[in-house]
Design a protein around this motif. Structure first.
Motif, PDB file in Angstrom:
ATOM      1  N   GLY A  14       5.554  -0.492  69.161  1.00 48.13           N
ATOM      2  CA  GLY A  14       5.181   0.820  68.623  1.00 48.13           C
ATOM      3  C   GLY A  14       5.514   1.999  69.519  1.00 48.13           C
ATOM      4  N   ALA A  15       6.052   1.720  70.708  1.00 46.37           N
ATOM      5  CA  ALA A  15       6.247   2.803  71.676  1.00 46.37           C
ATOM      6  C   ALA A  15       7.491   3.646  71.423  1.00 46.37           C
ATOM      7  N   GLN A  16       8.449   3.102  70.683  1.00 48.94           N
ATOM      8  CA  GLN A  16       9.679   3.884  70.446  1.00 48.94           C
ATOM      9  C   GLN A  16      10.354   3.443  69.146  1.00 48.94           C
ATOM     10  N   GLY A  17      11.342   4.204  68.744  1.00 51.36           N
ATOM     11  CA  GLY A  17      12.188   3.814  67.613  1.00 51.36           C
ATOM     12  C   GLY A  17      11.421   3.676  66.310  1.00 51.36           C
ATOM     13  N   ILE A  18      11.742   2.602  65.581  1.00 52.32           N
ATOM     14  CA  ILE A  18      11.132   2.378  64.268  1.00 52.32           C
ATOM     15  C   ILE A  18       9.622   2.182  64.398  1.00 52.32           C
ATOM     16  N   GLY A  19       9.202   1.443  65.433  1.00 54.25           N
ATOM     17  CA  GLY A  19       7.770   1.184  65.610  1.00 54.25           C
ATOM     18  C   GLY A  19       6.970   2.458  65.811  1.00 54.25           C
ATOM     19  N   PHE A  38       5.228  -3.649  75.111  1.00 58.31           N
ATOM     20  CA  PHE A  38       5.501  -4.072  76.459  1.00 58.31           C
ATOM     21  C   PHE A  38       5.423  -2.871  77.411  1.00 58.31           C
ATOM     22  N   ASN A  39       5.908  -1.734  76.909  1.00 59.07           N
ATOM     23  CA  ASN A  39       5.983  -0.501  77.693  1.00 59.07           C
ATOM     24  C   ASN A  39       4.699   0.314  77.470  1.00 59.07           C
ATOM     25  N   LEU A  40       3.689   0.068  78.339  1.00 57.40           N
ATOM     26  CA  LEU A  40       2.369   0.682  78.120  1.00 57.40           C
ATOM     27  C   LEU A  40       2.413   2.202  78.249  1.00 57.40           C
ATOM     28  N   VAL A  62       1.301  -5.465  75.458  1.00 56.02           N
ATOM     29  CA  VAL A  62       1.501  -6.841  74.993  1.00 56.02           C
ATOM     30  C   VAL A  62       2.960  -7.247  75.137  1.00 56.02           C
ATOM     31  N   ASP A  63       3.165  -8.503  75.531  1.00 56.10           N
ATOM     32  CA  ASP A  63       4.486  -9.110  75.427  1.00 56.10           C
ATOM     33  C   ASP A  63       4.389 -10.064  74.245  1.00 56.10           C
ATOM     34  N   VAL A  64       5.075  -9.746  73.150  1.00 55.49           N
ATOM     35  CA  VAL A  64       4.868 -10.527  71.924  1.00 55.49           C
ATOM     36  C   VAL A  64       5.348 -11.966  72.042  1.00 55.49           C
ATOM     37  N   SER A  65       6.160 -12.262  73.061  1.00 51.18           N
ATOM     38  CA  SER A  65       6.625 -13.646  73.222  1.00 51.18           C
ATOM     39  C   SER A  65       5.560 -14.517  73.917  1.00 51.18           C
ATOM     40  N   ASN A  90       6.832  -5.786  64.554  1.00 47.57           N
ATOM     41  CA  ASN A  90       8.056  -4.971  64.585  1.00 47.57           C
ATOM     42  C   ASN A  90       8.898  -5.166  65.841  1.00 47.57           C
ATOM     43  N   ALA A  91       8.265  -5.544  66.968  1.00 52.08           N
ATOM     44  CA  ALA A  91       9.014  -5.620  68.228  1.00 52.08           C
ATOM     45  C   ALA A  91      10.179  -6.597  68.094  1.00 52.08           C
ATOM     46  N   GLY A  92      11.328  -6.214  68.630  1.00 51.15           N
ATOM     47  CA  GLY A  92      12.481  -7.109  68.548  1.00 51.15           C
ATOM     48  C   GLY A  92      13.560  -6.714  69.518  1.00 51.15           C
ATOM     49  N   SER A 142      12.492  -7.763  59.458  1.00 54.17           N
ATOM     50  CA  SER A 142      13.761  -8.470  59.342  1.00 54.17           C
ATOM     51  C   SER A 142      14.856  -7.416  59.487  1.00 54.17           C
ATOM     52  N   SER A 143      15.921  -7.500  58.727  1.00 53.60           N
ATOM     53  CA  SER A 143      17.047  -6.577  58.899  1.00 53.60           C
ATOM     54  C   SER A 143      18.046  -6.830  57.787  1.00 53.60           C
ATOM     55  N   GLN A 144      18.962  -5.875  57.557  1.00 53.61           N
ATOM     56  CA  GLN A 144      20.085  -6.216  56.658  1.00 53.61           C
ATOM     57  C   GLN A 144      20.865  -7.364  57.282  1.00 53.61           C
ATOM     58  N   VAL A 155      23.081 -14.478  67.172  1.00 56.76           N
ATOM     59  CA  VAL A 155      21.724 -14.764  67.645  1.00 56.76           C
ATOM     60  C   VAL A 155      20.718 -13.868  66.917  1.00 56.76           C
ATOM     61  N   TYR A 156      20.969 -12.572  66.961  1.00 53.45           N
ATOM     62  CA  TYR A 156      20.064 -11.617  66.300  1.00 53.45           C
ATOM     63  C   TYR A 156      19.936 -11.947  64.805  1.00 53.45           C
ATOM     64  N   GLY A 157      21.086 -12.130  64.135  1.00 54.74           N
ATOM     65  CA  GLY A 157      21.072 -12.419  62.697  1.00 54.74           C
ATOM     66  C   GLY A 157      20.294 -13.694  62.406  1.00 54.74           C
ATOM     67  N   CYS A 185      13.715  -4.726  55.720  1.00 62.47           N
ATOM     68  CA  CYS A 185      15.074  -4.990  56.222  1.00 62.47           C
ATOM     69  C   CYS A 185      15.807  -3.671  56.378  1.00 62.47           C
ATOM     70  N   PRO A 186      15.705  -3.050  57.561  1.00 69.44           N
ATOM     71  CA  PRO A 186      16.423  -1.786  57.767  1.00 69.44           C
ATOM     72  C   PRO A 186      17.927  -2.030  57.880  1.00 69.44           C
ATOM     73  N   GLY A 187      18.676  -0.918  57.740  1.00 72.38           N
ATOM     74  CA  GLY A 187      20.131  -0.994  57.911  1.00 72.38           C
ATOM     75  C   GLY A 187      20.506  -0.574  59.313  1.00 72.38           C
ATOM     76  N   THR A 191      17.940   4.555  66.628  1.00 74.67           N
ATOM     77  CA  THR A 191      16.912   4.236  67.625  1.00 74.67           C
ATOM     78  C   THR A 191      17.613   3.853  68.918  1.00 74.67           C
ATOM     79  N   PRO A 192      16.851   3.761  70.024  1.00 67.31           N
ATOM     80  CA  PRO A 192      17.468   3.311  71.279  1.00 67.31           C
ATOM     81  C   PRO A 192      18.187   1.967  71.129  1.00 67.31           C
ATOM     82  N   MET A 193      17.645   1.034  70.306  1.00 66.79           N
ATOM     83  CA  MET A 193      18.321  -0.258  70.130  1.00 66.79           C
ATOM     84  C   MET A 193      19.713  -0.045  69.528  1.00 66.79           C
ATOM     85  N   MET A 194      19.761   0.776  68.463  1.00 63.40           N
ATOM     86  CA  MET A 194      21.046   0.987  67.774  1.00 63.40           C
ATOM     87  C   MET A 194      22.006   1.776  68.649  1.00 63.40           C
TER      88      MET A 194
HETATM   89  P1  NAD Z   1      13.935  -0.410  69.964  1.00 62.84           P
HETATM   90  O1  NAD Z   1      14.641  -1.296  70.942  1.00 62.84           O
HETATM   91  O2  NAD Z   1      14.366   1.006  69.894  1.00 62.84           O
HETATM   92  O3  NAD Z   1      12.367  -0.473  70.243  1.00 62.84           O
HETATM   93  C1  NAD Z   1      11.737  -1.728  70.380  1.00 62.84           C
HETATM   94  C2  NAD Z   1      10.368  -1.568  70.995  1.00 62.84           C
HETATM   95  O4  NAD Z   1       9.840  -2.896  71.132  1.00 62.84           O
HETATM   96  C3  NAD Z   1      10.376  -0.939  72.400  1.00 62.84           C
HETATM   97  O5  NAD Z   1       9.316   0.002  72.490  1.00 62.84           O
HETATM   98  C4  NAD Z   1      10.152  -2.117  73.324  1.00 62.84           C
HETATM   99  O6  NAD Z   1       9.444  -1.777  74.518  1.00 62.84           O
HETATM  100  C5  NAD Z   1       9.333  -3.045  72.457  1.00 62.84           C
HETATM  101  N1  NAD Z   1       9.475  -4.443  72.857  1.00 62.84           N
HETATM  102  C6  NAD Z   1      10.608  -5.121  73.153  1.00 62.84           C
HETATM  103  N2  NAD Z   1      10.321  -6.373  73.519  1.00 62.84           N
HETATM  104  C7  NAD Z   1       8.973  -6.501  73.466  1.00 62.84           C
HETATM  105  C8  NAD Z   1       8.078  -7.558  73.727  1.00 62.84           C
HETATM  106  N3  NAD Z   1       8.506  -8.757  74.147  1.00 62.84           N
HETATM  107  N4  NAD Z   1       6.758  -7.333  73.543  1.00 62.84           N
HETATM  108  C9  NAD Z   1       6.311  -6.129  73.129  1.00 62.84           C
HETATM  109  N5  NAD Z   1       7.117  -5.086  72.879  1.00 62.84           N
HETATM  110  C10 NAD Z   1       8.425  -5.264  73.041  1.00 62.84           C
HETATM  111  O7  NAD Z   1      14.081  -1.138  68.532  1.00 62.84           O
HETATM  112  P2  NAD Z   1      14.135  -0.512  67.058  1.00 62.84           P
HETATM  113  O8  NAD Z   1      15.542  -0.163  66.758  1.00 62.84           O
HETATM  114  O9  NAD Z   1      13.073   0.498  66.848  1.00 62.84           O
HETATM  115  O10 NAD Z   1      13.817  -1.836  66.209  1.00 62.84           O
HETATM  116  C11 NAD Z   1      12.517  -2.198  65.820  1.00 62.84           C
HETATM  117  C12 NAD Z   1      12.605  -3.414  64.894  1.00 62.84           C
HETATM  118  O11 NAD Z   1      13.435  -3.125  63.775  1.00 62.84           O
HETATM  119  C13 NAD Z   1      13.254  -4.638  65.590  1.00 62.84           C
HETATM  120  O12 NAD Z   1      12.614  -5.819  65.163  1.00 62.84           O
HETATM  121  C14 NAD Z   1      14.672  -4.601  65.088  1.00 62.84           C
HETATM  122  O13 NAD Z   1      15.269  -5.871  65.090  1.00 62.84           O
HETATM  123  C15 NAD Z   1      14.488  -4.075  63.684  1.00 62.84           C
HETATM  124  N6  NAD Z   1      15.699  -3.442  63.137  1.00 62.84           N
HETATM  125  C16 NAD Z   1      16.283  -2.364  63.763  1.00 62.84           C
HETATM  126  C17 NAD Z   1      17.444  -1.810  63.229  1.00 62.84           C
HETATM  127  C18 NAD Z   1      18.144  -0.621  63.857  1.00 62.84           C
HETATM  128  O14 NAD Z   1      19.217  -0.237  63.343  1.00 62.84           O
HETATM  129  N7  NAD Z   1      17.625   0.014  64.870  1.00 62.84           N
HETATM  130  C19 NAD Z   1      18.004  -2.354  62.069  1.00 62.84           C
HETATM  131  C20 NAD Z   1      17.384  -3.452  61.476  1.00 62.84           C
HETATM  132  C21 NAD Z   1      16.222  -3.995  62.017  1.00 62.84           C
END
Ligand code: NAD
Length: 260
Positions: A14-19, A38-40, A62-65, A90-92, A142-144, A155-157, A185-187, A191-194
């Motif tokens: 929830g700290a960044q991006g979609i979350g 993970f990033n408090l 939290v570390d979701v793993s 949502n974390a991924g 999930s994801s497209q 791996v991701y897919g 399932c976003p496209g 976000t920082p991941m993309m």
């Molecule tokens: P992001 O990398 O921008 O943000 C992910 C967040 O998850 C970060 O705040 C990070 O600190 C946290 N995180 C990572 N590992 C963690 C762990 N082990 N425990 C707890 N927190 C952890 O990602 P995003 O782009 O916002 O993606 C969010 C979700 O949406 C993911 O599951 C991703 O697969 C999915 N998604 C993203 C896209 C895209 O285009 N960005 C597309 C389809 C699906």
């Protein structure tokens, strides 16, 4: 809506991006939010922003793993926010992994976070719902790329296809408990991941970051990349009572990339 009737949502990553966008949207919808990441430090900032806007939120590390850590974070949420109604797993992690370069370490790490984190989130939510004596909503990312194969993302897919399968099974297993389970399932979301994936694509081709992003926009019918808020709106529906008759589904919110 009074505080007593406010529902509680726990959002991982929830700290960044979609979350982050999901946390903000669900807070606007009137839910109390546990920003779990993970990033408090970054999670605290999101919780502060929500409180500054008049909402209720806490940050939880939290570390979701880590199964025990997920259970502990959910327990903390129940104690501090006084309930538990919605979990958004949502974390991924989304690294590019050319088939021949996949290592055991990469495979394990990405599966442990994306798939393991979803299992542990589901289990911890079931425990909380049972203890509180009511059902709830489980929502998985999930994801497209969990609908069709994407080049370079074996791996991701694989993890995102797995999450759709887990969502369908959990929907059937948990329906008797009044728990619905759905996925989104976003496209291609800004976000920082993309940004990282686009930069890597650009670097490999010797082109600019903008060029890298454009490569991903080409196949979108609506001809724009997704904002995190587009996805948060979909999750808002899945978290609301409007989706009470939906379970086991994976809603595609991708601007028109995948058509089933
Ligand atoms: P992001 O990398 O921008 O943000 C992910 C967040 O998850 C970060 O705040 C990070 O600190 C946290 N995180 C990572 N590992 C963690 C762990 N082990 N425990 C707890 N927190 C952890 O990602 P995003 O782009 O916002 O993606 C969010 C979700 O949406 C993911 O599951 C991703 O697969 C999915 N998604 C993203 C896209 C895209 O285009 N960005 C597309 C389809 C699906």
């Amino acid at each position: 809506m009074t505080n007593e009737t406010k529902r509680v949502a726990f959002v991982t990553g929830g700290a960044q991006g979609i979350g982050k966008a999901i946390c903000e949207r669900l807070a606007n919808d009137g839910l109390k939010i546990a920003v779990a990441d993970f990033n408090l430090e970054a999670a605290k900032e999101v919780a502060e922003e929500i409180k500054n806007q008049g909402g209720e939120a806490i940050a939880v590390k939290v570390d979701v793993s880590d199964r025990d850590a997920v259970f502990a974070a959910v327990d903390t949420t129940v104690k501090e926010l006084g309930g538990f109604d919605v979990i958004v797993n949502n974390a991924g992690l989304g690294p590019q992994t050319p088939l021949e370069d996949i290592t055991y370490e990469t495979y394990r790490k990405v599966y442990d976070v994306n798939v393991g984190g979803t299992y542990w989130g589901i289990q911890a939510a079931i425990k909380a719902f049972k203890e509180l004596g009511h059902g709830g909503k489980i929502i998985n990312a999930s994801s497209q790329a969990g609908q069709v194969g994407n080049p370079g993302l074996a791996v991701y897919g694989g993890t995102k296809f797995a999450i759709r399968g887990i969502t369908q099974t959990a929907a059937k297993d948990l329906a008797p408990l009044g728990i619905t389970v759905n996925a989104y399932c976003p496209g291609i979301v800004k976000t920082p991941m993309m940004n990282g994936i686009a930069q890597q694509t650009a670097d490999e081709a010797g082109k600019s970051f903008e060029w890298g992003m454009e490569q991903f926009a080409q196949n979108i019918a609506l001809k724009r990349l997704s904002e995190p808020e587009d996805v948060a709106a979909c999750v808002s529906y899945l978290a609301s009572h409007d989706s009470d008759y939906m379970t086991g589904q994976a809603l595609i919110i991708d601007g028109g990339m995948v058509f089933n």
